[in-house]
Design a protein around this motif. Structure first.
Motif, PDB file in Angstrom:
ATOM      1  N   GLY A 240       2.498  19.955 -11.649  1.00  0.00           N
ATOM      2  CA  GLY A 240       3.408  20.782 -12.450  1.00  0.00           C
ATOM      3  C   GLY A 240       2.766  21.228 -13.744  1.00  0.00           C
ATOM      4  N   LEU A 241       2.070  20.290 -14.406  1.00  0.00           N
ATOM      5  CA  LEU A 241       1.379  20.640 -15.651  1.00  0.00           C
ATOM      6  C   LEU A 241       0.300  21.685 -15.398  1.00  0.00           C
ATOM      7  N   GLN A 242      -0.394  21.509 -14.278  1.00  0.00           N
ATOM      8  CA  GLN A 242      -1.461  22.467 -13.967  1.00  0.00           C
ATOM      9  C   GLN A 242      -0.888  23.859 -13.669  1.00  0.00           C
ATOM     10  N   GLN A 243       0.284  23.913 -13.000  1.00  0.00           N
ATOM     11  CA  GLN A 243       0.899  25.215 -12.704  1.00  0.00           C
ATOM     12  C   GLN A 243       1.314  25.935 -13.981  1.00  0.00           C
ATOM     13  N   THR A 244       1.870  25.213 -14.963  1.00  0.00           N
ATOM     14  CA  THR A 244       2.236  25.830 -16.254  1.00  0.00           C
ATOM     15  C   THR A 244       1.012  26.429 -16.931  1.00  0.00           C
TER      16      THR A 244
ATOM     17  N   LYS B 237       0.831  -1.203   0.000  1.00  0.00           N
ATOM     18  CA  LYS B 237       0.000   0.000   0.000  1.00  0.00           C
ATOM     19  C   LYS B 237       0.868   1.258   0.000  1.00  0.00           C
ATOM     20  N   GLN B 238       2.000   1.221   0.737  1.00  0.00           N
ATOM     21  CA  GLN B 238       2.906   2.375   0.774  1.00  0.00           C
ATOM     22  C   GLN B 238       3.483   2.656  -0.608  1.00  0.00           C
ATOM     23  N   GLN B 239       3.867   1.580  -1.325  1.00  0.00           N
ATOM     24  CA  GLN B 239       4.388   1.753  -2.675  1.00  0.00           C
ATOM     25  C   GLN B 239       3.322   2.341  -3.603  1.00  0.00           C
ATOM     26  N   GLN B 240       2.098   1.839  -3.458  1.00  0.00           N
ATOM     27  CA  GLN B 240       1.012   2.362  -4.289  1.00  0.00           C
ATOM     28  C   GLN B 240       0.762   3.837  -4.004  1.00  0.00           C
ATOM     29  N   LEU B 241       0.815   4.213  -2.711  1.00  0.00           N
ATOM     30  CA  LEU B 241       0.615   5.615  -2.349  1.00  0.00           C
ATOM     31  C   LEU B 241       1.732   6.496  -2.901  1.00  0.00           C
ATOM     32  N   GLN B 242       2.992   6.001  -2.849  1.00  0.00           N
ATOM     33  CA  GLN B 242       4.120   6.770  -3.369  1.00  0.00           C
ATOM     34  C   GLN B 242       3.974   6.997  -4.862  1.00  0.00           C
ATOM     35  N   LEU B 243       3.539   5.938  -5.572  1.00  0.00           N
ATOM     36  CA  LEU B 243       3.328   6.054  -7.019  1.00  0.00           C
ATOM     37  C   LEU B 243       2.225   7.067  -7.320  1.00  0.00           C
ATOM     38  N   ALA B 244       1.158   6.998  -6.551  1.00  0.00           N
ATOM     39  CA  ALA B 244       0.063   7.947  -6.759  1.00  0.00           C
ATOM     40  C   ALA B 244       0.529   9.375  -6.470  1.00  0.00           C
ATOM     41  N   LEU B 245       1.395   9.525  -5.424  1.00  0.00           N
ATOM     42  CA  LEU B 245       1.909  10.860  -5.088  1.00  0.00           C
ATOM     43  C   LEU B 245       2.781  11.424  -6.215  1.00  0.00           C
ATOM     44  N   ASN B 246       3.612  10.585  -6.809  1.00  0.00           N
ATOM     45  CA  ASN B 246       4.443  11.026  -7.939  1.00  0.00           C
ATOM     46  C   ASN B 246       3.588  11.482  -9.112  1.00  0.00           C
TER      47      ASN B 246
END
Length: 737
Positions: free
Chosen positions: A415-419, A399-408
């Motif tokens: 970043g795309l939204q900020q541009t 679950k931690q790995q899945q959360l990290q992937l989702a966070l990335n």
């Protein structure tokens, strides 16, 4: 009457996963011949020959395990020439399975570990799952349940991951067997219930029979023999339809034991005959010994003591050959009872001594096994807890790995939204400057409009405040009124509850007084029954008889008389502290009393004790010392001193719906006989025992209205007397014990 020894064995399931998708083969000589022909045409030591050898080993193992051992050994001999290493791991598992058939567990464990190493080296998940399950099976066969669980749990997880339902069901059954051995019957039942639908889905008949047989065993352990018979018959039906003679023999033997335990000897003999025929054919001595003992018990119930003795002797012989203590104990006790019924006290006493020695040995072993089982239970629980903690930790890491992937992913999207936002801000600044000019004009107009609105709003607020004050006043008045009504109703309810509670207390006090009075009367009645049963006159006569045998140098008879007198005294003292006791204890006390009286009067009369087959004495309750005075009157006032050559006393028990009917009958002088009529009637009228019976029947009717009765009537053809007592059927747990 002794109880039958039911032969029940928890079956162990295991499957050899030699090749993915390998076709299951049946033990048929024609198939073995066909594979042998194909093997001759394939002399080259390659993958094809290895496949044929493993198939031939699987078929031959069912008929001759020792002969089958040569085939996996040959595969391992040229394993370096084999390209598909799955066949090499399959050869190790095939050899291990043969070792299991031959009960060579250390060698089986070594071969399974070798196969598991090969599968891990090639990352063969199907083989790894099979290897883990089979290693767990070896440990379970050796009663190392905590070690077995370490392999079964990861094997089950892998089988579920591979979506191999059938093999997962097999592992579930083995885990259920572990829980059964650890006496966690609820968890075992859950595992079996998960596995059975899967076996039905894939039409795996062997798995179905094993699960049904284990269902029967669980119900037997919970003393539910009728449910055990139902599941055992279902397993037998499947075994007969598929020609599985070993399973059929096992279930026929189990059914024989179940019916013998239910006191249905004819059905026990019917199923036992089938089991004996197969076990003699396959030379399964241990099963045969238990079959013979069930036969002996059935014939004993049918009063055919010659056959009962013959089968019990055969069972004892096998018990000594294979060194099975449980069978030796059951057979020796059975022989003691048979010789007692045949009036051969010396032989009965010898086998009873053997029974006691064997029982003491088993008791010592059971104590040692219980200590071992407790230690194993600790290891079992610890193993299961460690596995669960590892599983929870692994799930948490995933679950931690899945959360990290989702966070990335979220950060990239951010970043795309900020541009895009920066571009939008530039456009927005242009629009804002234009909008400011428009807003300046609008704000000037709004200021004028707001001034007018403020005046109107001030007037509206004053009006709203006035309305709110009025609403508060009405609300406070309503709350005060409501509280007044509630307080009145609560006080009224409290007064009623106090009156009701006072009435209940008065009624409970009256009921307690009645109950105490009833218990006092019942205790007085039971005390009089004890005095009647163990009166000084009876004790004096028995001791005189013992002295007479000693003076005549008949020490053996004197010893038997002392033993039976001691047993009767102990039973009476044990039963006297209870209002209701199991019927089998009361039945045994009555038989001991009658046998003592018969010995004391030089066997001048015969006696019999019978009860209906559907009555299980151990599951019903009787008032202690209620029937004995009737037997005493029949002996002293109906038979002794009357010169009756065929004097006989019969005690029977029948069940009519929810009523037990107990009859004590004799063929003595009867109630209306002119011979000693005055003396008999005077003695019977003054009998403390009969008066006690009437009082206790009266007290039982107070507790169970209209359920008990007592009557005495003339026997057939104006000879003898029949005394009848009717009692309610009380099961264990329904009364005070």
């Amino acid at each position: 009457m002794y109880r039958s020894a039911i032969f029940l064995k928890i079956t162990l399931l295991f499957v050899l996963l030699i090749l993915p998708g390998a076709v299951a083969c049946y033990a048929q000589n024609s198939k073995i011949d066909s594979l042998s022909s194909l093997l001759k045409n394939q002399p080259q030591q390659d993958d094809r020959r290895a496949e044929l050898l493993l198939l031939l080993a699987a078929e031959t193992m069912k008929l001759n395990p020792k002969q089958a051992l040569q085939y996996p050994d040959e595969v391992l001999a040229f394993q370096n020439n084999i390209k598909d290493k799955k066949s090499v791991s399959g050869a190790h598992r095939s050899k291990a399975a043969i070792m299991m058939y031959l009960s060579r567990h250390p060698e089986a464990l070594e071969s399974y570990n070798n196969g598991l190493s090969v599968d891990k080296s090639i990352n063969h998940e199907v083989g790894i799952a099979a290897g883990l399950a089979n290693i767990g099976l070896v440990y379970m066969t050796q009663s190392k349940f905590s070690e077995a669980l370490k392999y079964f749990l990861p094997a089950l997880k892998m089988q579920e991951k591979l979506k191999n339902e059938l093999n997962a069901a097999i592992v579930l059954v083995n885990i259920g067997i572990v829980h059964t051995e650890m006496r966690d019957y609820d968890q075992a039942l859950k595992n079996y219930e998960k596995a059975l639908p899967i076996f039905k889905k894939y039409k795996h008949t062997l798995g179905q029979t094993h699960v049904l047989s284990n269902f029967a065993i669980l119900h037997m352990k919970n003393k539910n023999l009728h449910e055990a018979i139902k599941y055992s018959k279902q397993a037998l039906q499947i075994a007969d339809s598929t020609g599985d003679i070993r399973t059929a023999a096992r279930e026929n033997g189990n059914l024989s034991g179940y019916y013998s335990e239910l006191r249905q000897p004819d059905l026990a003999l019917t199923y036992g005959t089938k089991a004996i025929a197969v076990n003699e054919k396959i030379n399964n001595k241990k099963s045969l010994g238990f079959n013979y003992q069930n036969f002996s018990d059935a014939y004993f119930q049918k009063h055919d003591y010659i056959k009962a003795k013959s089968y019990a002797l055969n069972a004892l012989k096998i018990a000594r050959e294979v060194d099975v203590a449980d069978l030796k104990r059951a057979a020796s006790l059975g022989l003691s009872e048979v010789y007692t019924a045949m009036n051969m006290p010396d032989s009965a006493f010898n086998y009873y001594k053997l029974y006691k020695v064997t029982s003491d040995s088993i008791l010592n072993d059971e104590k040692k096994n219980e200590i071992t089982r407790m230690g194993m239970q600790y290891e079992f629980d610890k193993t299961e807890a460690v596995y669960r903690e590892k599983q929870i930790l692994a799930e948490g890491q995933l679950k931690q790995q899945q959360l990290q992937l989702a966070l990335n992913r979220a950060e990239l999207q951010k970043g795309l939204q900020q541009t895009a936002l920066q571009k939008a801000l530039l456009e927005n600044e242009k629009l804002v400057s234009e909008e400011k000019q428009k807003q300046l004009i609008i704000s000037q107009n709004n200021e004028k409009l707001q001034s007018n609105k403020l005046n109107l709003l001030s007037q509206q607020q004053k009006f709203d405040q006035l309305e709110i004050r009025q609403l508060w006043l009405y609300g406070i008045l309503a709350i005060v009124s409501l509280l007044t009504v509630l307080i009145y109703l609560l006080n009224l309810s409290r007064i009623r509850k106090l009156k009701f509670a006072n009435t209940l207390q008065l009624r409970e006090a009256e009921q307690n007084n009645l109950k105490l009075e009833h218990q006092y009367q019942l205790s007085e009645s039971e005390l009089r029954a004890i005095r009647s049963q163990m009166n000084p006159h009876f004790i004096f006569n028995v001791l005189n008889s013992i002295e007479s045998y000693i003076m005549d140098n008949d020490k053996r008879t004197a010893s038997r008389l002392v033993q039976k007198f001691a047993s009767l005294s102990r039973l009476i003292l044990e039963n006297s502290i209870k209002s209701l006791i199991p019927a089998d204890k009361e039945w045994k006390a009555l038989r001991l009393y009658t046998e003592l009286e018969a010995m004391r009067y030089n066997n001048s009369f015969t006696y019999s004790f019978e009860h209906a087959p559907e009555i299980s004495l151990s599951t019903i309750l009787l008032p202690p010392m209620l029937i004995q005075p009737l037997i005493e009157n029949a002996i002293l006032h109906g038979i002794i001193g009357q010169a009756i050559t065929d004097a006989h006393i019969s005690v029977t028990m029948e069940q009519l719906e929810q009523t037990l009917i107990i009859k004590v009958s004799d063929n003595g002088i009867g109630l209306n006989s002119t011979s000693n009529k005055t003396l008999v009637n005077v003695v019977k009228e003054k009998s403390i025992g009969l008066k006690s019976i009437r009082e206790r029947i009266k007290l039982l009717n107070l507790q169970y209205p209209g359920s008990a009765s007592f009557s005495v009537e003339e026997g057939p053809e104006q000879r003898g007397t029949i005394a009848v007592i009717s009692l309610p059927v009380l099961g264990v747990g329904s009364g005070e014990i």
